[in-house]
Design a protein around this motif. Structure first.
Motif, mmCIF file in Angstrom:
data_model
loop_
_atom_site.group_PDB
_atom_site.id
_atom_site.type_symbol
_atom_site.label_atom_id
_atom_site.label_comp_id
_atom_site.label_asym_id
_atom_site.label_seq_id
_atom_site.Cartn_x
_atom_site.Cartn_y
_atom_site.Cartn_z
ATOM 1 N N GLU A 56 34.394 30.248 27.849
ATOM 2 C CA GLU A 56 34.328 29.644 29.178
ATOM 3 C C GLU A 56 34.674 28.142 29.333
ATOM 4 N N GLY A 92 33.502 38.050 30.623
ATOM 5 C CA GLY A 92 33.623 37.529 31.926
ATOM 6 C C GLY A 92 35.074 36.889 32.214
ATOM 7 N N GLU A 117 37.360 39.541 33.008
ATOM 8 C CA GLU A 117 37.383 39.877 34.369
ATOM 9 C C GLU A 117 38.049 38.990 35.584
ATOM 10 N N LYS A 118 38.050 37.805 35.077
ATOM 11 C CA LYS A 118 38.605 36.738 35.855
ATOM 12 C C LYS A 118 40.043 36.870 35.985
#
Length: 324
Positions: free
Chosen positions: A158, A257, A260-261
């Motif tokens: 991330e 994650g 998904e973004k």
């Protein structure tokens, strides 16, 4: 306008560092000189301790040769077109290979330590301490030569640490994108070399401690015990390096994650649907993305490219747009 130049781009995502290669050369030469001196001195003076440490230095020299071969191979094929996404994974493979070598060294250390624990050998403490001190000095010097700026931290998926312009492919068309890197990023190849000298420095430090205690207190059993402790720590380092390199070599997907973004950004108009998505590492620091969308809108691939510019990890972006 030259369309060939505009719509064609390089697939080179390597981070070949001349500086890191030179550092490794210096450490290799230092290791070879120390190895030669110890082997010659051990032969002349009949010291098994010096001979053993000299040949042990040879295993590290072999590891550094792997590192140097990797740098040379990556540079040689940098623009050859032989690899789909360049030679970005060559250094990662070198790091993984060296991690396996570290693991083998740790296993040998455990086997030898257990053997000496149950079948103690007579130790010439003064001579052994001298050898361990020499080894520690050489390895600390090697650690400073290799540097340590790349070896204290890990970047999660991330953490967006790259700013790239993005290109896209739309129905077979190639679009230009540039890659501007202010640093060489993760050099797993250099990190593996660094771990080799760090492991040897740890072994020497533990040996000096055990030998001093054995000489003045009489606890000779501490020497093999310290060997086992060192092997456990080295195994942990080797496993950690394998965990970092293994996903890159196996094209593991980026975190759920992050995916998904990306999907949310593309589908935010309420009309577009992402039907297929793959985001994987093509080098230690670069990701490629392959995305298929279905939409009733008139948006072009370039529109989705613009929308995804905020995702700086996507160095190579391929988008297929299906109108429905």
């Amino acid at each position: 306008m030259d369309l060939t130049k505009k719509y064609t781009h390089s697939h080179q995502f390597s981070s070949v560092s001349d500086k890191n290669e030179r550092r490794t050369w210096y450490v290799l030469l230092l290791t070879l000189v120390t190895m030669s001196v110890e082997v010659i001195a051990g032969t002349i003076y009949g010291s098994m301790a010096l001979l053993a440490d000299g040949w042990h230095m040879g295993t590290h020299a072999a590891a550094f040769c792997i590192t140097l071969f990797t740098y040379r191979y990556a540079r040689k094929h940098l623009h050859s077109g032989k690899f789909s996404y360049g030679t970005g994974k060559v250094g990662v493979l070198g790091g993984y290979t060296s991690a396996i070598g570290l693991g083998i060294v740790a296993l040998i250390m455990v086997a030898e330590s257990v053997h000496r624990l149950f079948s103690p050998l007579e130790i010439q403490f003064t001579q052994a301490i001298m050898v361990a001190v020499i080894g520690l000095i050489v390895n600390v010097a090697s650690m400073f030569i290799l540097g340590h700026e790349h070896h204290h931290h890990h970047h999660g998926d991330e953490h967006d640490d790259h700013g790239h312009e993005h290109g896209d492919h739309h129905h077979g068309h190639h679009h230009e994108h540039q890659h501007g890197h202010g640093h060489h990023g993760h050099d797993h190849n250099l990190k593996a070399a660094y771990l080799h000298v760090l492991a040897d420095a740890l072994t020497s430090l533990l040996a000096i401690t055990a030998l001093l205690v054995g000489k003045y207190v009489g606890w000779t059993w501490l020497d093999p015990v310290m060997g086992i402790v060192g092997a456990v720590v080295i195994t942990k380092w080797a496993y950690g390096l394998m965990q970092q390199t293994n996903p890159i070599l196996l094209d593991a997907s980026i975190s759920q994650g992050y995916q998904e973004k990306v999907v949310a950004e593309i589908e935010k108009d309420g009309l577009t649907t992402v039907t297929d998505l793959h985001i994987w590492k093509i080098s230690a620091d670069h990701y490629a993305a392959s995305i298929v969308v279905v939409t009733p809108s008139k948006d072009q691939a370039d529109d989705y490219k613009q929308a995804l510019q905020k995702f700086g990890k996507l160095s190579h972006l391929t988008i297929e747009v299906n109108y429905c």
